[in-house]
Design a protein around this motif. Sequence first.
Motif, PDB file in Angstrom:
ATOM      1  N   GLY A 164     -43.700 -14.761  -6.021  1.00 57.97           N
ATOM      2  CA  GLY A 164     -43.585 -14.165  -4.244  1.00 57.97           C
ATOM      3  C   GLY A 164     -41.955 -14.083  -3.871  1.00 57.97           C
ATOM      4  O   GLY A 164     -41.491 -14.623  -4.579  1.00 57.97           O
ATOM      5  N   ALA A 165     -42.294 -13.640  -2.530  1.00 59.07           N
ATOM      6  CA  ALA A 165     -40.586 -13.242  -1.847  1.00 59.07           C
ATOM      7  C   ALA A 165     -40.796 -13.459  -0.836  1.00 59.07           C
ATOM      8  O   ALA A 165     -41.613 -14.028   0.167  1.00 59.07           O
ATOM      9  CB  ALA A 165     -40.314 -11.661  -2.406  1.00 59.07           C
ATOM     10  N   PRO A 166     -39.890 -14.202  -0.355  1.00 59.20           N
ATOM     11  CA  PRO A 166     -39.895 -14.731   0.946  1.00 59.20           C
ATOM     12  C   PRO A 166     -39.576 -13.306   2.430  1.00 59.20           C
ATOM     13  O   PRO A 166     -39.287 -12.402   1.379  1.00 59.20           O
ATOM     14  CB  PRO A 166     -38.676 -15.050   1.689  1.00 59.20           C
ATOM     15  N   HIS A 167     -40.707 -13.325   3.009  1.00 60.91           N
ATOM     16  CA  HIS A 167     -40.853 -12.368   4.415  1.00 60.91           C
ATOM     17  C   HIS A 167     -39.507 -12.690   4.557  1.00 60.91           C
ATOM     18  O   HIS A 167     -38.593 -13.132   5.039  1.00 60.91           O
ATOM     19  CB  HIS A 167     -41.757 -12.352   5.019  1.00 60.91           C
ATOM     20  N   PRO A 168     -38.567 -10.872   4.691  1.00 63.92           N
ATOM     21  CA  PRO A 168     -37.628 -10.710   5.505  1.00 63.92           C
ATOM     22  C   PRO A 168     -37.244 -11.725   6.928  1.00 63.92           C
ATOM     23  O   PRO A 168     -36.238 -11.700   6.827  1.00 63.92           O
ATOM     24  CB  PRO A 168     -37.478  -9.087   4.956  1.00 63.92           C
ATOM     25  N   THR A 169     -38.247 -10.975   7.533  1.00 66.37           N
ATOM     26  CA  THR A 169     -38.468 -11.735   8.655  1.00 66.37           C
ATOM     27  C   THR A 169     -37.971 -12.682   8.739  1.00 66.37           C
ATOM     28  O   THR A 169     -37.496 -13.683   9.178  1.00 66.37           O
ATOM     29  CB  THR A 169     -39.721 -11.109  10.034  1.00 66.37           C
ATOM     30  N   THR A 170     -38.612 -14.210   7.871  1.00 67.51           N
ATOM     31  CA  THR A 170     -38.769 -16.033   8.116  1.00 67.51           C
ATOM     32  C   THR A 170     -37.073 -15.737   7.252  1.00 67.51           C
ATOM     33  O   THR A 170     -36.602 -16.516   7.639  1.00 67.51           O
ATOM     34  CB  THR A 170     -39.884 -15.790   7.231  1.00 67.51           C
TER      35      THR A 170
ATOM     36  N   ASP B  50     -38.254   0.935   9.821  1.00 70.84           N
ATOM     37  CA  ASP B  50     -39.705   1.016  10.639  1.00 70.84           C
ATOM     38  C   ASP B  50     -39.921   0.025  11.407  1.00 70.84           C
ATOM     39  O   ASP B  50     -40.137  -0.534   9.923  1.00 70.84           O
ATOM     40  CB  ASP B  50     -40.716   2.744  10.709  1.00 70.84           C
ATOM     41  N   ILE B  51     -39.716  -0.897  12.331  1.00 71.79           N
ATOM     42  CA  ILE B  51     -40.349  -2.412  12.457  1.00 71.79           C
ATOM     43  C   ILE B  51     -41.630  -2.482  11.535  1.00 71.79           C
ATOM     44  O   ILE B  51     -42.122  -3.470  11.620  1.00 71.79           O
ATOM     45  CB  ILE B  51     -40.077  -2.602  13.675  1.00 71.79           C
ATOM     46  N   ARG B  52     -42.783  -1.249  11.370  1.00 70.51           N
ATOM     47  CA  ARG B  52     -44.112  -1.916  11.210  1.00 70.51           C
ATOM     48  C   ARG B  52     -44.116  -2.277   9.816  1.00 70.51           C
ATOM     49  O   ARG B  52     -44.996  -2.993   9.356  1.00 70.51           O
ATOM     50  CB  ARG B  52     -45.216   0.033  11.740  1.00 70.51           C
ATOM     51  N   LEU B  53     -42.931  -1.841   9.022  1.00 69.65           N
ATOM     52  CA  LEU B  53     -43.020  -1.537   7.830  1.00 69.65           C
ATOM     53  C   LEU B  53     -43.155  -3.275   7.818  1.00 69.65           C
ATOM     54  O   LEU B  53     -43.261  -4.610   7.113  1.00 69.65           O
ATOM     55  CB  LEU B  53     -41.697  -1.547   6.516  1.00 69.65           C
ATOM     56  N   LEU B  54     -42.169  -4.280   8.925  1.00 70.04           N
ATOM     57  CA  LEU B  54     -42.014  -5.476   8.310  1.00 70.04           C
ATOM     58  C   LEU B  54     -43.573  -6.559   9.401  1.00 70.04           C
ATOM     59  O   LEU B  54     -43.419  -8.003   8.858  1.00 70.04           O
ATOM     60  CB  LEU B  54     -41.332  -6.082   9.867  1.00 70.04           C
ATOM     61  N   PHE B  55     -44.592  -5.838   9.523  1.00 76.44           N
ATOM     62  CA  PHE B  55     -45.227  -6.348  10.040  1.00 76.44           C
ATOM     63  C   PHE B  55     -46.966  -5.702   9.536  1.00 76.44           C
ATOM     64  O   PHE B  55     -47.712  -6.444   9.409  1.00 76.44           O
ATOM     65  CB  PHE B  55     -46.410  -5.751  11.923  1.00 76.44           C
ATOM     66  N   ASN B  56     -46.982  -4.847   8.190  1.00 73.32           N
ATOM     67  CA  ASN B  56     -47.666  -4.537   8.019  1.00 73.32           C
ATOM     68  C   ASN B  56     -49.023  -5.402   6.673  1.00 73.32           C
ATOM     69  O   ASN B  56     -49.793  -4.507   6.372  1.00 73.32           O
ATOM     70  CB  ASN B  56     -47.838  -2.956   7.541  1.00 73.32           C
ATOM     71  N   ASN B  57     -48.211  -6.001   5.881  1.00 72.38           N
ATOM     72  CA  ASN B  57     -48.132  -7.000   4.678  1.00 72.38           C
ATOM     73  C   ASN B  57     -48.257  -6.077   3.761  1.00 72.38           C
ATOM     74  O   ASN B  57     -49.016  -6.340   3.276  1.00 72.38           O
ATOM     75  CB  ASN B  57     -49.312  -7.776   5.295  1.00 72.38           C
ATOM     76  N   ASP B  58     -47.490  -4.986   3.323  1.00 68.69           N
ATOM     77  CA  ASP B  58     -47.795  -4.229   2.425  1.00 68.69           C
ATOM     78  C   ASP B  58     -46.756  -4.930   0.853  1.00 68.69           C
ATOM     79  O   ASP B  58     -45.487  -4.920   1.139  1.00 68.69           O
ATOM     80  CB  ASP B  58     -47.524  -3.064   2.497  1.00 68.69           C
TER      81      ASP B  58
END
Length: 344
Positions: free
Chosen positions: A107-113, A326-334
Amino acid sequence: MDIKKQLKALEEEYKQKIKEVLSLEELQKVKSTLLGKKGKITSFLKQLKSLTPEQKKEFGKAINEVKNLFEDLIKEKETELKEKALEEKLKKSQIDITLPAEWTEAGAPHPTTYTLKYITDIFVSMGFSIEEGPEVELEEYNFDMLNIPKDHPARDMQDTFFINKEGYVLRTHTSPVQIRTMLKKKPPLAVVAPGKVYRKDLDPTHSPMFHQIEGLFVDKNVSFRDLKGILKIFLETVFGKDIPIRFRPSYFPFTEPSAEVDIGCTVCKGKGCRVCKGTGWLEILGCGMVDPNVFKAVGINPEEFSGFAFGLGIERIAMLKFQIPDIRLLFNNDMRFNLQFKGL
Ligand code: 2U9
């Protein structure tokens, strides 16, 4: 037939029999025939009773030798049969333990985290401590005590998520955490409040849930210089020593004076581009000196103490830092997106 001949005959017969045994049950039978209470070796030993001491010694030794031999042979056979049984069980089973394990992607840390922790750590390294609070918050802490009047547009249904409990909202900023801190602890205070906040917003740069970090510093004789010094260290740590910084006068109900802080556009280096909308500057955070009305609301004397506060949106910093359009890329969990942040 004397005892020795009988022993020899028994030895030959059973050496062969043990060799030919095919199952553990069969081996157990042979074992008790030879070594059991009523077994053949036992009956040989019983015969010793009627013999002279010398004969006893001689035949006793011979019997023991055969007994030991049988014990060894039986043990050996038992090991052989057990191994064979295990081998057959494995052969029949569906699981092939010799197959390499199935490969799983690390895995990788989420960029927001990552960004939230990265920014929090910078302030912790300067001596700020971390405070947290509830996401369902008292309207009083989220608005009233922050000098936000009842008719302020931020309180509008358009911006705030109200819940079906009178007097409560989903916090629209982490500022109520600092209110709680000041109600609980006396100055001097140096705290940061990281966490989730909620606003009725949705477009390429706004999400109804996003992350903020806010800071609060309260002591005697705190001035705007202290605010500028701390924010300069912070911005130079994140964007590099040579980053241009400017303070623009602004307005927030909870700070007076207030300012918005810009940095030179990291994409075009100030020339003007799409990201900075041609201005050469990027808006990074808001800040100001804590309004005396806020101090009064929490019982701190504004004549004795002063303080500064600041706030920034984490997703915005992450988007700038990693050039996320696009901010949505941070929330889509793709996962195709998320896994690009491996090794941060
Ligand atoms: C207390 C007193 C003052 C916190 C502050 C800002 C300015 C600010 C925005 C940045 C982008 C929110 O995420 S954002 O939309 N925040 O501009 N926040 S001063 O001031 C406080 C907080 C708590 C008790």
